[in-house]
Design an enzyme around this catalytic site. Structure first.
Site, PDB file in Angstrom:
ATOM      1  N   GLU A 183       4.174   2.223  -4.031  1.00  0.00           N
ATOM      2  CA  GLU A 183       4.777   1.004  -4.582  1.00  0.00           C
ATOM      3  C   GLU A 183       6.287   1.152  -4.764  1.00  0.00           C
ATOM      4  O   GLU A 183       6.813   1.179  -5.876  1.00  0.00           O
ATOM      5  CB  GLU A 183       4.055   0.628  -5.875  1.00  0.00           C
ATOM      6  CG  GLU A 183       2.588   0.308  -5.598  1.00  0.00           C
ATOM      7  CD  GLU A 183       1.797  -0.070  -6.834  1.00  0.00           C
ATOM      8  OE1 GLU A 183       2.411  -0.389  -7.861  1.00  0.00           O
ATOM      9  OE2 GLU A 183       0.558  -0.038  -6.771  1.00  0.00           O
ATOM     10  N   SER A 196      11.248  12.535   3.430  1.00  0.00           N
ATOM     11  CA  SER A 196       9.799  12.516   3.631  1.00  0.00           C
ATOM     12  C   SER A 196       9.331  11.084   3.451  1.00  0.00           C
ATOM     13  O   SER A 196       9.614  10.454   2.427  1.00  0.00           O
ATOM     14  CB  SER A 196       9.097  13.443   2.639  1.00  0.00           C
ATOM     15  OG  SER A 196       9.378  14.791   2.929  1.00  0.00           O
ATOM     16  N   HIS A 385     -14.245  -6.498 -11.237  1.00  0.00           N
ATOM     17  CA  HIS A 385     -13.080  -5.622 -11.319  1.00  0.00           C
ATOM     18  C   HIS A 385     -13.511  -4.258 -11.828  1.00  0.00           C
ATOM     19  O   HIS A 385     -14.159  -4.147 -12.872  1.00  0.00           O
ATOM     20  CB  HIS A 385     -12.015  -6.210 -12.247  1.00  0.00           C
ATOM     21  CG  HIS A 385     -10.756  -5.401 -12.269  1.00  0.00           C
ATOM     22  ND1 HIS A 385     -10.138  -4.983 -13.424  1.00  0.00           N
ATOM     23  CD2 HIS A 385     -10.006  -4.911 -11.255  1.00  0.00           C
ATOM     24  CE1 HIS A 385      -9.056  -4.288 -13.123  1.00  0.00           C
ATOM     25  NE2 HIS A 385      -8.965  -4.224 -11.816  1.00  0.00           N
ATOM     26  N   HIS A 386     -13.154  -3.219 -11.068  1.00  0.00           N
ATOM     27  CA  HIS A 386     -13.437  -1.840 -11.442  1.00  0.00           C
ATOM     28  C   HIS A 386     -12.124  -1.068 -11.480  1.00  0.00           C
ATOM     29  O   HIS A 386     -11.717  -0.455 -10.501  1.00  0.00           O
ATOM     30  CB  HIS A 386     -14.380  -1.181 -10.429  1.00  0.00           C
ATOM     31  CG  HIS A 386     -15.801  -1.616 -10.544  1.00  0.00           C
ATOM     32  ND1 HIS A 386     -16.784  -1.169  -9.686  1.00  0.00           N
ATOM     33  CD2 HIS A 386     -16.422  -2.463 -11.407  1.00  0.00           C
ATOM     34  CE1 HIS A 386     -17.937  -1.716 -10.021  1.00  0.00           C
ATOM     35  NE2 HIS A 386     -17.738  -2.506 -11.060  1.00  0.00           N
ATOM     36  N   GLU A 387     -11.441  -1.107 -12.605  1.00  0.00           N
ATOM     37  CA  GLU A 387     -10.294  -0.223 -12.789  1.00  0.00           C
ATOM     38  C   GLU A 387     -10.816   1.138 -13.233  1.00  0.00           C
ATOM     39  O   GLU A 387     -11.631   1.232 -14.149  1.00  0.00           O
ATOM     40  CB  GLU A 387      -9.325  -0.787 -13.831  1.00  0.00           C
ATOM     41  CG  GLU A 387      -8.152   0.129 -14.147  1.00  0.00           C
ATOM     42  CD  GLU A 387      -7.372   0.525 -12.909  1.00  0.00           C
ATOM     43  OE1 GLU A 387      -7.322   1.741 -12.602  1.00  0.00           O
ATOM     44  OE2 GLU A 387      -6.837  -0.374 -12.235  1.00  0.00           O
ATOM     45  N   HIS A 465      -7.026  -1.425  -4.955  1.00  0.00           N
ATOM     46  CA  HIS A 465      -5.632  -1.337  -5.387  1.00  0.00           C
ATOM     47  C   HIS A 465      -5.325   0.108  -5.784  1.00  0.00           C
ATOM     48  O   HIS A 465      -6.210   0.848  -6.176  1.00  0.00           O
ATOM     49  CB  HIS A 465      -5.358  -2.305  -6.534  1.00  0.00           C
ATOM     50  CG  HIS A 465      -5.188  -3.714  -6.068  1.00  0.00           C
ATOM     51  ND1 HIS A 465      -4.101  -4.491  -6.402  1.00  0.00           N
ATOM     52  CD2 HIS A 465      -5.959  -4.478  -5.261  1.00  0.00           C
ATOM     53  CE1 HIS A 465      -4.211  -5.679  -5.832  1.00  0.00           C
ATOM     54  NE2 HIS A 465      -5.346  -5.702  -5.142  1.00  0.00           N
ATOM     55  N   GLU A 490       3.109  -8.520  -8.544  1.00  0.00           N
ATOM     56  CA  GLU A 490       3.233  -8.248  -9.973  1.00  0.00           C
ATOM     57  C   GLU A 490       4.567  -7.601 -10.337  1.00  0.00           C
ATOM     58  O   GLU A 490       5.019  -7.695 -11.478  1.00  0.00           O
ATOM     59  CB  GLU A 490       2.069  -7.378 -10.461  1.00  0.00           C
ATOM     60  CG  GLU A 490       2.053  -5.963  -9.942  1.00  0.00           C
ATOM     61  CD  GLU A 490       1.340  -5.829  -8.619  1.00  0.00           C
ATOM     62  OE1 GLU A 490       1.021  -4.687  -8.235  1.00  0.00           O
ATOM     63  OE2 GLU A 490       1.097  -6.855  -7.951  1.00  0.00           O
TER      64      GLU A 490
END
Length: 687
Positions: A183, A196, A385-387, A465, A490
């Site tokens: 990100e 790199s 949703h599985h965080e 994600h 976001e």
């Protein structure tokens, strides 16, 4: 139909071979083969020390100079010198396959496959094959380790694969080995200024030739980054494993493909299907239980700090809030609603921890049975949703029950998350206890495959994600529908800084070459916690639905902003998400792009154009439309005062009749864009 052709060995006379592809083998210190149209040629050789090498040319001009191949092993001598070369005859494959969903329905897979064997001259006489697939728009090569007495367990400390670029120019890249995974904003530098880099890394030579380096079909292996060794030479750098070996495999096995997409134009890179084609065919069979769709979510309000993921007075994932979103989705034709923070575990220290998450127990103020029943009655799916907080060790024992719950409730999509610093994921170590791992290490590659396979068993599609990088596995496992893997929208909610106007025009020619991205466009509320807010115009937000491909597209903003602006919201409601054809009409990396796509389920076309911080006037030929047919062009364009620094909401919505003979002038504001929907006239079309 398979066609078999010979290779040309340097210093020998070429011969046409029929029958088995390796019926006639040739040994030489240098051999070569070409793509079906003769555009690309790869030369495999051994140097004076017996080191395996390769080089690539395009239409007779070098693209990759002599580059080493081989391995550093952690428990045996290196596999990189004192080797002989044996090459077989290439085999030509020309087939067309159908995607169950995608940016195009039918994909042509036309290549020449060529196998070259490198064998040690003495000692254990260990060997490996290099298998090359040559297309006219790029190539892939991978190592294959056959079963052999001298090399049963292969412990790879480093892969010595090089990419020694022949021409200087500019590179677009994000750094490797940094805490925030993928990100980052893209750097634009001279090639010899890269340190790199993560892949895909895209370069444009001073001659105008475009090359993107990446990998395909990465299963049970470490992710590859690129380290500039010297000059224009890059070396593969594997993500560390749990020991001094990055990869441990039992022979026989093969590595991922190392890929080069090569084109005269930036547009040619985007239209290439190389990464997909290098993956195996669909292993899941019928996946019609997943439907490409647009969705809403209890999500953006958390990023704006209006709601919270954790329980309490600001909790976003309440039964009431979820039902409100479902009702809005049903009224406006959306297929799903994402609800984050519904499950126990969000209170306290969950970042890079995740040990408190439950994937079957909801908070008391969220009645998942009632919410999903209400959704079913209204034709709207709840998106799970599985965080995990990067804690694969804690997640895996709960996956089966979590996906079984979703299947029972009619939920066919899940958004997974791995929010942890790079190197801060948790997996099971050799003793069965939790140990730290890199997000793109071999153990995490194994984890993501277990997630995909378990989800498929329960008819659940995965949108990951903080993911393992995309390498085209969606062809083999079509329930791997989308992922993040880059700086998403976001960051414009709270980033310091947010995403600049050039960001999306960078993504198209870099990250998106790997596959779909859940970028979450459609923001109308331009003022956020980030300085500068959303650095686009409204018209650009609409264009992103066409420019950034994903089979699931979020309308990410607050419902109140859509209710207050029904006219521009209409495009989000109307634009398709599943495509029969994709054409890149024009574009330059980081500057602008114009893409047209045809709906898979009707004769409607859509066009999206986005610019960087500069205003632009572009010409778009409509020759992609059916000849002799009239269309209503529904145009959403930047208004005369539109600018990402000021009048971002200035938008003009108009209609005109067009045909394939027309050329439109697209005037894009600074940070702006244009979105158009082409609806056939004279016959009924369905969206």
């Amino acid at each position: 139909m398979l066609k078999r052709r010979s290779f040309l060995a340097l210093g020998t006379v070429s011969a046409l071979a029929f029958g088995a592809p390796v019926a006639a083998q040739t040994t030489s210190n240098a051999v070569r083969a070409s793509s079906p149209g003769g555009v690309l040629t790869i030369e495999m050789a051994t140097d004076n020390d017996g080191r395996p090498t390769y080089a690539v040319s395009r239409l007779g001009r070098k693209v990759v100079d002599t580059s080493w191949l081989g391995f550093l092993l952690t428990d045996a001598p290196m596999l990189e010198r004192n080797m002989t070369l044996t090459a077989g005859a290439p085999v030509t494959v020309d087939e067309t396959w159908e995607q169950p969903w995608g940016e195009r329905r039918y994909v042509r897979n036309h290549y020449n496959e060529w196998r070259v064997t490198f064998t040690e001259k003495a000692g254990l006489r260990r060997r490996f094959d290099v298998v090359c697939r040559l297309y006219d728009d790029g190539l892939g090569f991978r190592y294959e380790f056959p079963e052999q007495d001298g090399l049963k367990t292969v412990c790879i400390g480093a892969e010595l694969t090089e990419f020694n670029l022949s021409e200087d120019g500019e590179a677009w890249w994000i750094p490797a080995w940094e805490w925030n995974r993928e990100e980052y904003l893209y750097n634009r530098t001279r090639i010899d200024a890269v340190g790199s880099a993560q892949t895909p890394m895209t370069v444009r030579g001073d001659s105008g030739l475009h090359v993107s380096i990446h990998e395909a079909a990465l299963i049970d292996y470490a992710g590859m980054n690129l380290r500039r060794a010297e000059g224009l030479k890059f070396r593969a750098q594997l993500t560390p494993g749990l020991t001094n070996a990055a990869v441990v495999r039992q022979a026989p096995f093969h590595t991922p493909w190392r890929t080069l997409q090569i084109s005269d134009s930036a547009a040619g890179l985007v239209e290439s299907s190389l990464i997909l084609n290098l993956n195996e065919p669909n292993k899941l069979g019928d996946v019609s239980w997943f439907k490409p769709m647009k969705y809403l979510g209890v999500w953006w309000e958390m990023h704006l700090e209006l709601k919270s993921w954790g329980s309490g007075p600001k909790h976003g994932a309440t039964t009431e809030n979820a039902i409100k979103h479902i009702d809005f989705a049903a009224e406006h034709g959306f297929g799903g609603v994402l609800v984050e923070g519904w499950n126990k575990g969000w209170d306290g220290d969950w970042f890079a921890n995740g040990s408190d998450f439950s994937f079957t127990e909801s908070y008391p103020d969220f009645d998942i049975e009632r919410v999903t029943a209400h959704g079913r009655a209204r034709g709207v799916q709840l998106i799970g949703h599985h965080e995990t907080g990067g804690n694969a060790f804690h997640y895996e024992p709960q996956m089966e029950a979590g996906f079984a719950l979703y299947q029972r409730l009619g939920m066919h999509s899940v958004k997974t998350g791995y929010v942890a610093d790079a190197g801060g994921a948790r997996v099971a170590g050799p003793d069965g206890r939790a140990v730290m791992a890199w997000h793109e290490s071999q153990p995490m590659a194994q984890h993501h495959m277990r997630v995909i396979e378990t989800a498929a068993k329960h008819q659940v599609a995965v949108n990951a994600h903080e993911p393992f990088k995309d390498t085209g596995l969606r062809r083999t496992y079509p329930n791997m529908i989308s992922r993040e893997g880059a700086r998403g929208m976001e960051f414009s909610a709270w980033g310091q800084p947010g995403n600049p106007p050039e960001h999306e025009a960078n993504l198209v020619f870099t990250r998106l070459l790997a596959g779909p991205m859940d970028y979450t466009p459609g923001i109308f509320g331009m003022e956020t916690r980030s300085p500068g807010g959303i650095q686009t115009t409204w018209a650009k937000q609409l264009a992103l639905y066409v420019v950034i491909y994903s089979p699931i597209q979020m309308a990410a903003d607050l419902l109140v902003h859509y209710e207050a602006n029904p006219a521009p919201f209409q495009f989000i409601k109307d634009v398709p998400v599943d495509w029969a054809e994709t054409k890149v009409l024009d574009g330059e990396i980081g500057d602008f792009v114009v893409i047209a796509r045809k709906d898979r389920h009707s004769d409607v076309w859509a066009l999206g154009a986005v610019s960087d911080e500069h205003p632009r006037s572009l010409s778009a030929s409509l020759s992609f439309l059916d000849a002799g047919r009239r269309y209503r062009a529904e145009i959403y364009r930047d208004g005369p005062n539109a600018d990402y620094r000021g009048k971002r909401e200035d938008i003009v919505i108009e209609q005109r009749e067009v045909t394939s003979a027309d050329t439109l002038t697209l005037n894009l504001a600074p940070g702006g864009g244009q979105a158009i929907r082409f609806v056939p006239l004279g016959r009924k079309s369905r969206r």
